[in-house]
Structure formats: C-alpha cells, structure tokens
Design a protein around this motif. Structure first.
Motif, PDB file in Angstrom:
ATOM      1  N   PHE A  91      68.523 -33.758 111.256  1.00 21.72           N
ATOM      2  CA  PHE A  91      68.302 -34.545 112.230  1.00 21.72           C
ATOM      3  C   PHE A  91      66.514 -34.071 112.900  1.00 21.72           C
ATOM      4  N   LEU A  92      66.759 -32.770 113.085  1.00 21.72           N
ATOM      5  CA  LEU A  92      65.430 -32.017 113.896  1.00 21.72           C
ATOM      6  C   LEU A  92      64.707 -31.387 112.717  1.00 21.72           C
ATOM      7  N   GLU A  93      64.961 -31.817 111.532  1.00 24.49           N
ATOM      8  CA  GLU A  93      64.017 -31.380 110.645  1.00 24.49           C
ATOM      9  C   GLU A  93      63.692 -29.958 110.471  1.00 24.49           C
ATOM     10  N   ARG A  94      64.773 -29.051 110.879  1.00 29.01           N
ATOM     11  CA  ARG A  94      64.713 -27.690 110.933  1.00 29.01           C
ATOM     12  C   ARG A  94      65.442 -27.040 109.740  1.00 29.01           C
ATOM     13  N   ILE A  95      65.375 -27.684 108.408  1.00 28.61           N
ATOM     14  CA  ILE A  95      66.130 -27.597 107.442  1.00 28.61           C
ATOM     15  C   ILE A  95      65.331 -26.613 106.604  1.00 28.61           C
ATOM     16  N   SER A  96      66.053 -25.642 105.572  1.00 27.16           N
ATOM     17  CA  SER A  96      65.492 -24.870 104.618  1.00 27.16           C
ATOM     18  C   SER A  96      66.309 -24.607 103.593  1.00 27.16           C
ATOM     19  N   PRO A  97      66.096 -24.302 102.313  1.00 26.21           N
ATOM     20  CA  PRO A  97      66.992 -23.974 101.377  1.00 26.21           C
ATOM     21  C   PRO A  97      68.051 -22.953 101.672  1.00 26.21           C
ATOM     22  N   TRP A  98      67.596 -21.969 102.289  1.00 30.18           N
ATOM     23  CA  TRP A  98      68.566 -20.803 102.787  1.00 30.18           C
ATOM     24  C   TRP A  98      69.350 -21.356 103.682  1.00 30.18           C
ATOM     25  N   TRP A  99      69.157 -22.222 104.552  1.00 33.31           N
ATOM     26  CA  TRP A  99      69.939 -22.797 105.380  1.00 33.31           C
ATOM     27  C   TRP A  99      71.266 -23.531 104.626  1.00 33.31           C
ATOM     28  N   LEU A 100      70.784 -24.107 103.792  1.00 33.11           N
ATOM     29  CA  LEU A 100      71.772 -24.756 102.814  1.00 33.11           C
ATOM     30  C   LEU A 100      72.869 -24.074 102.328  1.00 33.11           C
ATOM     31  N   ILE A 101      72.237 -22.917 101.693  1.00 33.56           N
ATOM     32  CA  ILE A 101      73.080 -21.889 101.057  1.00 33.56           C
ATOM     33  C   ILE A 101      73.763 -21.277 102.180  1.00 33.56           C
ATOM     34  N   LEU A 102      73.443 -20.947 103.154  1.00 32.67           N
ATOM     35  CA  LEU A 102      74.299 -20.187 104.207  1.00 32.67           C
ATOM     36  C   LEU A 102      75.266 -21.005 104.639  1.00 32.67           C
ATOM     37  N   THR A 103      75.407 -22.376 104.914  1.00 32.05           N
ATOM     38  CA  THR A 103      76.358 -23.251 105.188  1.00 32.05           C
ATOM     39  C   THR A 103      77.442 -23.411 104.176  1.00 32.05           C
ATOM     40  N   HIS A 104      76.733 -23.264 102.927  1.00 34.85           N
ATOM     41  CA  HIS A 104      77.857 -23.413 101.784  1.00 34.85           C
ATOM     42  C   HIS A 104      78.800 -22.182 101.698  1.00 34.85           C
ATOM     43  N   MET A 105      77.989 -21.048 101.981  1.00 35.83           N
ATOM     44  CA  MET A 105      78.758 -19.918 102.180  1.00 35.83           C
ATOM     45  C   MET A 105      79.941 -19.854 102.970  1.00 35.83           C
ATOM     46  N   VAL A 106      79.717 -20.573 104.168  1.00 40.39           N
ATOM     47  CA  VAL A 106      80.736 -20.764 105.151  1.00 40.39           C
ATOM     48  C   VAL A 106      81.774 -21.681 104.890  1.00 40.39           C
TER      49      VAL A 106
END
Length: 403
Positions: A91-106
């Motif tokens: 929503f805040l448009e603070r996203i990046s591919p590495w943010w997606l990867i980190l969330t997936h790891m969790v």
C-alpha cells in the motif's frame, strides 16, 4: 468423533492451504512481471527454504516435546503478522523483490512448524479409531484448499492490484489462525516432561537412529526428488506460463489448479497404485514424473503443456505420499517427528541448492529447460529406485501392507 473439533480442524486446514496457495500464485506472478528476470524467481524458491535447513531439525524435537496447539498458534500468528507487514509495504509502495523473498522465508519457516504441529496435534485430540477418517478428511480439505486458492490467485492476479490481493490472502491466513486457536485441546505432552531426555540427547539419538537404519537414506533420496520437482514446478510455473507459453495470469492459475488436480488423482488412485505396483511403486511413480517433465519441456502446445503439468502433479504426489507411508511404517513411533525433520532437511537442501541454478537457466535459455534439466536427477532416481525396490524391508512393506 468430536464434530465441533472436526469442523474447526478441517476449516483450519482448508483456510490455511487456500491462503498459502493463493499467496504463492499471486506473489510468483507479480514477482516475474515486475522484474522480468527468472533469477529472482529462483532466489525466491531457494531462499524460502534456507531457514528450514537450520530450523527443521529443531522443530521436529519441539513437536515431540511441547504443546502442539501452542506451537501451531505461534506459527500462525507470525504468518499473519508477516503478511500484514507485506500488505502495508504494498500500500505504501515500499516494496522490492528482496522484500518479497524475505517475507517468503518467514512464511516457509512458520509453515515448517505449523503443519507438523497440527498433524501431531490430531493424534492427541481424536481417538485412535477416528484417526483414519480424520486424516482422510484433512487431506481432502488440504487439497480442496490448494485448488481453490490457486484458482482464486489466478483470477485475483488478473483483476486486482497487488495490495488488494495480498489483503485477501491475509484474511484467509487470519481465519485459519482463528480456527486452530479455537480447537479444544488438552496436551498430554506436558505430563511426560519428567521422563524426557535432554534436548541435545534427543537430537543425537535421532541421528543415531537414522545411521542405524540406512534403508531410510534411500527413501529420503527418492522423496527428495519428488519434493524438488514439486517445488521447482510450482516456483517456475509463472515464468513458464508468461515467458515460454506466453499466456496470462488466468492460464497460470489454471495450470496451478491442473497441478493440484494431478495430486487429487494420485490421492484417489494411491491405494490402487500401491497394491498394483508393490515394490516397483517408486520406479513407476518417478517414470510418470519423467514423462510429465519431458512433455512440459519440449512443447508449447497448450493442451500438451497441461497434460505434462498434470502428470508431474500425479507423479510427485505418488512419490511424496506413498514413500512417506513406507517411511512411517519403517520408522519406530518415538522417532517419527525427528525422521520427518531429517526428511524435510534433505528435501529443502536440494531446493536451496538448485533454485538459483534453475533461475539462471530460465533467465538465460528458457523456463522449459528447467523441466528438461530436472529429467537428469529424476532419471538417475529411477535407476536408484529399481535397486531400492529389491531391498528386503521395502519388499516386505510394499507387499504385506496396504496404502
């Protein structure tokens, strides 16, 4: 049978798997559309399993020692929190591919605790005579959730922006967490604390048991091929659909559903396949996988691609479920948790190592070559499974037991 607990349990399985499948379809599609680089997809698949290399061995002992409901609730709560943070970032448009990867790891890590905790909890909540029916119903709920989630993920990816889709995923995860939290459960594990070995001693005894039963190594290797093919297919299906087949998100979701339908077919035919193939069940299950990989790798014809993905779904489900049954029969009950953890450690190590390599392959020469290169270890697995099929214990289990 406790009907109220049964409804809560099945709701938890369905909602969790629906949310998980929906999340995976949505995120892998958006990730490739944003980056146009399959290398990120390979890292997404690989890094998702990286924490499991350290946590799975510990989780196996935890599940054997502590309150299973509390463990499942903790894992569910962390999953909801991680997805909520991801939704806010969108929503805040603070996203990046590495943010997606980190969330997936969790999420992968919490899933490695949530699923075995819930499975072990079932054996405590329900009477022994009810367990076959409960396991059958929970399997149906899981598969139904996977199919529904994949279908909705494909539709939502086509219709909605990423923040809206992620919000829907959060709702499903939160609902699954609530269903599990409301299960009526009294732990019988706590009362056995006084007679337990120290944590490290239990871990060591698990390794000793595995070393003394080398038959399990062969099973782990074959199941590793099933899991490697399963997770690689799911991970690169978005790249395959968009880059190789040149189709949209709806087709991607439909392919994911087809993959799950293959799993359902394997579930329906599992007992027949076991009784028909007996000690050769691994050989022919891996052969079905190989046929699917070959079809998916050499054709752009949409019907043949769907057939290939379906065969991969059937073959991987046969390998993962039937050989896991062989492993459980061959394993002493007090070591089930630790052997499951070692099996997951083997499976996830393979995905962690090959994910970036397959990502590089897909980005440089094409996503279809991921399936063709998977044929190499699967073909070697067919040769090994023919040797394993002659092992006396494997013959005894597959000929004297029914699936």
């Amino acid at each position: 049978m406790d009907q109220l607990n049964t409804r809560k349990l099945l709701s938890g399985y369905f909602l969790y798997e629906c949310g998980r499948s929906m999340y995976f379809v949505i995120i892998t599609w958006y990730l490739f559309q944003w980056t146009q680089d399959a290398m990120y997809t390979g890292l997404f698949v690989s890094f998702g399993f990286l924490p499991g290399l350290f946590s799975n061995v510990i989780f196996g002992v935890l599940v054997d020692r502590y309150n299973r409901k509390k463990l499942a609730v903790i894992a569910g709560a962390v999953s909801v929190a991680a997805l909520t943070i991801l939704g806010v970032a969108f929503f805040l448009e603070r996203i990046s591919p590495w943010w997606l990867i980190l969330t997936h790891m969790v999420l992968q890590t919490t899933g490695s605790l949530f699923r075995p905790s819930l499975q072990a909890l079932v054996a405590e909540v329900f009477l022994p005579e009810d367990l076959p029916g409960i396991f059958s119903l929970s399997s149906s709920a899981t598969i139904s959730g996977s199919i529904a989630g994949a279908a909705m993920g494909g539709i939502f990816s086509s219709l909605f922006a990423a923040p809206v889709s992620i919000t829907i995923v959060v709702i499903f995860y939160a609902a699954a967490f609530t269903a599990v939290a409301k299960l009526h459960y009294t732990s019988t594990i706590e009362s056995r604390k006084t007679c337990r070995e120290p944590f490290i001693s239990e871990l060591r005894s698990g390794f000793r048991y595995l070393n003394n039963h080398s038959f399990l190594y062969g099973l782990f290797m074959m199941m590793m091929l099933g899991q490697l093919t399963f997770h690689t297919t799911l991970g690169f299906l978005s790249v395959y659909t968009s880059d190789y087949l040149e189709k949209n998100a709806f087709v991607y979701g439909t392919l994911d559903v087809t993959f799950s339908v293959g799993g359902i077919a394997a579930g329906v035919l599992g007992a027949w396949w076991w009784n028909r193939m007996k000690n050769n069940l691994a050989v022919f299950s891996l052969a079905v996988m190989a046929c699917g990989l070959l079809l998916a790798g050499i054709t752009q014809h949409i019907v043949l691609a769907f057939l290939g993905i379906c065969l991969i779904g059937i073959g991987t489900s046969f390998v993962r479920s039937l050989l896991q049954s062989v492993q459980q029969i061959a394993t002493a009950k007090e070591f089930h948790g630790r052997m499951a953890s070692f099996r997951m450690l083997c499976n996830q190590s393979a995905v962690v190592i090959t994910g970036p390599l397959f990502g590089l392959t897909a980005s440089s020469i094409g996503a279809n070559y991921v399936f063709l290169f998977l044929l190499i270890p699967v073909s070697l697995g067919i040769i090994w499974s023919a040797y394993q099929a002659k092992h006396p214990l494997f013959v005894e289990i597959t000929t004297s037991k029914t699936a």
